[in-house]
Design a protein around this motif. Structure first.
Motif, PDB file in Angstrom:
ATOM      1  N   ALA A 273      -1.560  -4.494   5.710  1.00 55.80           N
ATOM      2  CA  ALA A 273      -0.100  -4.563   5.589  1.00 55.80           C
ATOM      3  C   ALA A 273       0.363  -4.152   4.202  1.00 55.80           C
ATOM      4  CB  ALA A 273       0.382  -5.978   5.919  1.00 55.80           C
ATOM      5  N   THR A 274      -0.396  -4.548   3.175  1.00 56.38           N
ATOM      6  CA  THR A 274      -0.054  -4.168   1.794  1.00 56.38           C
ATOM      7  C   THR A 274      -0.148  -2.663   1.607  1.00 56.38           C
ATOM      8  OG1 THR A 274      -0.827  -6.294   0.932  1.00 56.38           O
ATOM      9  CG2 THR A 274      -0.663  -4.477  -0.622  1.00 56.38           C
ATOM     10  N   SER A 275      -1.232  -2.053   2.132  1.00 56.83           N
ATOM     11  CA  SER A 275      -1.388  -0.596   2.031  1.00 56.83           C
ATOM     12  C   SER A 275      -0.250   0.123   2.750  1.00 56.83           C
ATOM     13  CB  SER A 275      -2.735  -0.159   2.621  1.00 56.83           C
ATOM     14  OG  SER A 275      -3.805  -0.656   1.863  1.00 56.83           O
ATOM     15  N   PHE A 276       0.080  -0.343   3.948  1.00 54.89           N
ATOM     16  CA  PHE A 276       1.155   0.283   4.704  1.00 54.89           C
ATOM     17  C   PHE A 276       2.501   0.132   3.993  1.00 54.89           C
ATOM     18  CE2 PHE A 276      -1.481  -0.513   8.738  1.00 54.89           C
ATOM     19  CZ  PHE A 276      -1.943   0.791   8.766  1.00 54.89           C
ATOM     20  N   GLN A 277       2.732  -1.059   3.442  1.00 54.40           N
ATOM     21  CA  GLN A 277       3.993  -1.312   2.746  1.00 54.40           C
ATOM     22  C   GLN A 277       4.108  -0.416   1.517  1.00 54.40           C
ATOM     23  OE1 GLN A 277       6.248  -3.996   3.984  1.00 54.40           O
ATOM     24  NE2 GLN A 277       7.568  -2.574   2.884  1.00 54.40           N
ATOM     25  N   ASN A 278       3.022  -0.279   0.759  1.00 56.98           N
ATOM     26  CA  ASN A 278       3.033   0.583  -0.427  1.00 56.98           C
ATOM     27  C   ASN A 278       3.269   2.046  -0.067  1.00 56.98           C
ATOM     28  OD1 ASN A 278       2.568  -1.616  -2.067  1.00 56.98           O
ATOM     29  ND2 ASN A 278       0.350  -1.316  -2.164  1.00 56.98           N
ATOM     30  N   ALA A 279       2.821   2.435   1.126  1.00 55.89           N
ATOM     31  CA  ALA A 279       3.018   3.814   1.586  1.00 55.89           C
ATOM     32  C   ALA A 279       4.345   3.990   2.313  1.00 55.89           C
ATOM     33  CB  ALA A 279       1.871   4.229   2.510  1.00 55.89           C
TER      34      ALA A 279
END
Length: 482
Positions: A273-279
């Motif tokens: 979720a963090t990776s997706f949010q950052n992207a």
């Protein structure tokens, strides 16, 4: 469109434009053409907006997003023609889809690979690829498979282009829930890559291994999924493919859920979720939420699961993802079944089922049929439950979904227990247990062994029940949940 009476066009055509307009154009999922009308020349000049932002503006003025307005420049050779417009429509769309993998705008869990198509000088190939990819984005998966298969039949293409077509065909099968055919096509991509240029195939192989991991997870091989995906994490950490990185983490989290290692699952899903949010990949955030809700469902934390599924559903609705909405709605139906609100459960699960039927998503359709059967079973309608369980079992077998077959067998065993037939239940439970053992799904083994204990107790076979309990203890120790 901008117009002007006179302009000196010795070098280029400058145009001042607000930055917030450009930021909006950058997010559009179809190619945007900016037109500049010069009245004195009776001519219109054109620009592919997203391409100009990526290729020129980001490189020459990296701080443009913080400025109120910027000047863009139309080349003097950019007069609008039918050929230029067609080039923007086809090449531009393909570039947008390719960029979605890197910037986080794609809506699917499995990932396209288009490197071979933009490099092609075959106009017919690009146009057919455009039509096929549009069908996938519109969730017409069967039609997309036909269109992509047609390309392979009628076009002479390079190994890199063939990798791209095979990859996208596999994605369409995956999104239909036809995992066996998807896996076959993804493996074909690896075979074809041996004839492709080393530099060209690197990105494609990265994507295909990610997709293979997804398929293994859904086919009920969590250990294979983890083994396929874990080596990709270090390769992706410093790469531009942040959406793929999030997908890898998300799928590993899903695999650990299927193994019953729920704390490990939550760790990876949160990282995803963090990776997706950052992207800024909002659909990926929703996918991670959906999977996280399933973990809370296994923990029997139903209120928390309900809140998570509602958040995921709202995101999917905003994105216009029919498939995503269907999955979230179906999961909410599971929550309401566990809360014994059977009418509400049937309402939500049937809604999900109808969407999946329209999308021809066989695996999801089979899951919902099984869920409806469970609701009717708990309501005491055994005949109706049996009908739905058998429908689900047939579909799961057709598409090669091992976990789905095992789940259906478990449900049939549960039905026999409700009918006071423990011997019949034991037969179904052992068939399910054998599949779970083969796939490495330890939590499912524990649940099935618990079912066997209930059945053996009904037959006063306490020694056999104790042996099942000992196996459960061993599995729980391995999972770290004792």
């Amino acid at each position: 469109m901008k117009a002007t009476e006179h302009l000196n066009i010795a070098n280029d055509l400058p145009l001042r434009i607000r930055s917030d307009h450009l930021k909006f154009l950058e997010t559009c999922r179809l190619p945007v053409v900016v037109l500049y009308w010069i009245k004195s020349l009776n001519s219109c000049f054109c620009m592919f907006a997203q391409g100009y932002i990526w290729d020129t503006l980001n490189k020459e003025n990296s701080e443009w997003r913080t400025q109120k307005s910027v000047t863009i420049h139309f080349p003097t050779d950019s007069k609008l023609t039918v050929d230029k417009l067609m080039a923007i429509a086809v090449d531009g769309y393909l570039r947008i889809v390719q960029n979605q993998m890197k910037s986080g705008l794609s809506e699917k869990e499995a990932y396209y690979w288009l490197d071979g198509i933009p490099k092609s000088d075959n106009r017919e190939l690009k146009e057919m690829a455009y039509d096929a990819l549009k069908l996938i984005q519109e969730e017409h998966f069967s039609e997309a498979i036909d269109a992509l298969s047609h390309i392979l039949r009628v076009c002479t293409i390079s190994p890199t282009e063939k990798m791209s077509i095979l990859m996208n065909t596999g994605v369409a099968y995956y999104l239909l829930g036809d995992y066996a055919d998807a896996l076959e096509l993804f493996n074909a991509v690896i075979e074809v890559s041996e004839s492709a240029n080393a530099e060209d195939k690197q990105e494609g192989l990265l994507i295909v291994h990610c997709n293979i991991g997804l398929v293994y997870s859904f086919l009920g091989y969590p250990d294979k999924a983890i083994a396929e995906l874990t080596p990709l994490i270090s390769r992706l950490q410093n790469s531009e493919y942040k959406v793929v990185e999030g997908s890898v983490l998300n799928t590993i989290g899903l695999a650990y859920k299927n193994k019953g290692m729920l704390n490990e699952s939550i760790k990876y899903l949160n990282s995803a979720a963090t990776s997706f949010q950052n992207a800024n990949y909002i659909s990926g955030v929703a996918t991670s939420l959906n999977n996280k809700g399933l973990v809370y469902l296994l923990r029997r934390e139903y209120d928390e699961a309900e809140d998570i599924f509602i958040k995921a559903m709202n995101i999917y609705e905003k994105l216009g993802s029919t498939l995503g909405v269907a999955n979230a709605v179906g999961n909410l139906g599971l929550v309401y079944r566990h809360k014994h609100d059977y009418d509400k459960a049937l309402e939500y699960i049937n809604k999900s089922l109808e969407i999946h039927k329209k999308l021809n998503s066989k695996q999801y359709e089979a899951n919902e049929l099984g869920s409806i059967g469970l609701v009717h079973l708990e309501k005491g309608d055994f005949a109706l439950a049996l009908d739905y369980f058998n429908q689900a079992l047939k579909l799961h077998r057709e598409i090669g979904d091992r976990n789905g077959v095992a789940n259906s067998l478990n449900n049939l065993g549960y039905l026999q227990m409700k009918k006071w037939d423990p011997s019949g239940a034991i037969e179904y439970y052992y068939k399910a247990l054998a599949i779970y053992q083969g796939s490495g799904s330890k939590l499912a083994q524990i649940n099935t062994l618990n079912n066997l204990i209930d059945a053996y107790r009904c037959r006063d076979e306490f020694d056999k029940a104790r042996l099942c309990y000992e196996r459960i203890t061993k599995l729980c120790t391995e999972l770290g949940i004792m």
